[in-house]
Write a protein that holds these residues in place. Structure first.
Motif, PDB file in Angstrom:
ATOM      1  N   SER A   5      22.030 -54.357  32.445  1.00 43.09           N
ATOM      2  CA  SER A   5      21.237 -55.141  33.391  1.00 43.09           C
ATOM      3  C   SER A   5      22.138 -55.611  34.524  1.00 43.09           C
ATOM      4  O   SER A   5      23.272 -56.031  34.293  1.00 43.09           O
ATOM      5  N   THR A   6      21.619 -55.562  35.734  1.00 41.84           N
ATOM      6  CA  THR A   6      22.368 -56.067  36.882  1.00 41.84           C
ATOM      7  C   THR A   6      22.286 -57.590  36.900  1.00 41.84           C
ATOM      8  O   THR A   6      21.445 -58.192  36.230  1.00 41.84           O
ATOM      9  N   VAL A   7      23.130 -58.209  37.701  1.00 39.32           N
ATOM     10  CA  VAL A   7      23.078 -59.659  37.848  1.00 39.32           C
ATOM     11  C   VAL A   7      21.701 -60.079  38.351  1.00 39.32           C
ATOM     12  O   VAL A   7      21.112 -61.042  37.850  1.00 39.32           O
ATOM     13  N   ALA A   8      21.156 -59.356  39.318  1.00 39.98           N
ATOM     14  CA  ALA A   8      19.828 -59.689  39.844  1.00 39.98           C
ATOM     15  C   ALA A   8      18.767 -59.623  38.740  1.00 39.98           C
ATOM     16  O   ALA A   8      17.885 -60.489  38.671  1.00 39.98           O
ATOM     17  N   GLN A   9      18.842 -58.631  37.885  1.00 41.03           N
ATOM     18  CA  GLN A   9      17.884 -58.522  36.783  1.00 41.03           C
ATOM     19  C   GLN A   9      18.055 -59.667  35.792  1.00 41.03           C
ATOM     20  O   GLN A   9      17.071 -60.230  35.302  1.00 41.03           O
ATOM     21  N   LEU A  10      19.296 -60.030  35.500  1.00 46.80           N
ATOM     22  CA  LEU A  10      19.546 -61.144  34.592  1.00 46.80           C
ATOM     23  C   LEU A  10      19.015 -62.449  35.171  1.00 46.80           C
ATOM     24  O   LEU A  10      18.387 -63.240  34.464  1.00 46.80           O
ATOM     25  N   LEU A  11      19.258 -62.662  36.465  1.00 46.63           N
ATOM     26  CA  LEU A  11      18.784 -63.891  37.117  1.00 46.63           C
ATOM     27  C   LEU A  11      17.267 -63.987  37.133  1.00 46.63           C
ATOM     28  O   LEU A  11      16.710 -65.086  37.083  1.00 46.63           O
ATOM     29  N   ALA A  12      16.589 -62.858  37.207  1.00 46.98           N
ATOM     30  CA  ALA A  12      15.126 -62.836  37.245  1.00 46.98           C
ATOM     31  C   ALA A  12      14.506 -62.920  35.848  1.00 46.98           C
ATOM     32  O   ALA A  12      13.293 -63.071  35.721  1.00 46.98           O
ATOM     33  N   SER A  13      15.336 -62.849  34.818  1.00 52.95           N
ATOM     34  CA  SER A  13      14.846 -62.847  33.436  1.00 52.95           C
ATOM     35  C   SER A  13      14.797 -64.250  32.865  1.00 52.95           C
ATOM     36  O   SER A  13      15.428 -65.167  33.372  1.00 52.95           O
ATOM     37  N   ARG A  14      14.030 -64.374  31.792  1.00 53.70           N
ATOM     38  CA  ARG A  14      13.972 -65.616  31.014  1.00 53.70           C
ATOM     39  C   ARG A  14      14.413 -65.288  29.597  1.00 53.70           C
ATOM     40  O   ARG A  14      14.196 -64.186  29.112  1.00 53.70           O
TER      41      ARG A  14
END
Length: 114
Positions: A5-14
């Protein structure tokens, strides 16, 4: 976990319920750590040390991480000293490192970023 997962994907996740997770393999942890510079694995957790110019900013960071932990229902181990905080995420319920740890690590980095 196949893809990192990219940082952007991690930030958008819960964070997800730990009932639906299993620990990541050591290989998967190593691959995912590549997306989060400064973090390393240690036992059943990932950790990073953050530094600050004074104690007041150290504690402000701790309080922001506490808010994150409550919002995500995923709580790190924090070691606090003058001008530094070691943050360690592990998912005790699964007996290892889960994606929840990486989600919160990315969000912790975002709190630290100027």
């Amino acid at each position: 976990m196949n893809a990192v997962s990219t940082v952007a994907q991690l930030l958008a996740s819960r964070c997800e319920s730990r009932k639906h997770q299993s620990p990541l393999s050591p290989d998967a942890v190593a691959r995912q750590l590549q997306a989060l510079p400064g973090w390393s694995s240690r036992g059943n957790a990932i950790e990073r040390e953050f530094t600050f110019p004074d104690y007041r900013r150290t504690i402000a960071f701790v309080n922001a991480v506490a808010d994150l932990a409550e919002n995500e229902d995923h709580h790190p181990e924090l070691t606090v000293g003058y001008g530094k905080v070691r943050v360690s995420y592990g998912t005790h319920d699964v007996g290892g490192i889960s994606m929840n740890d990486f989600i919160c690590a990315a969000k912790t980095d975002a709190i630290y970023a100027p």
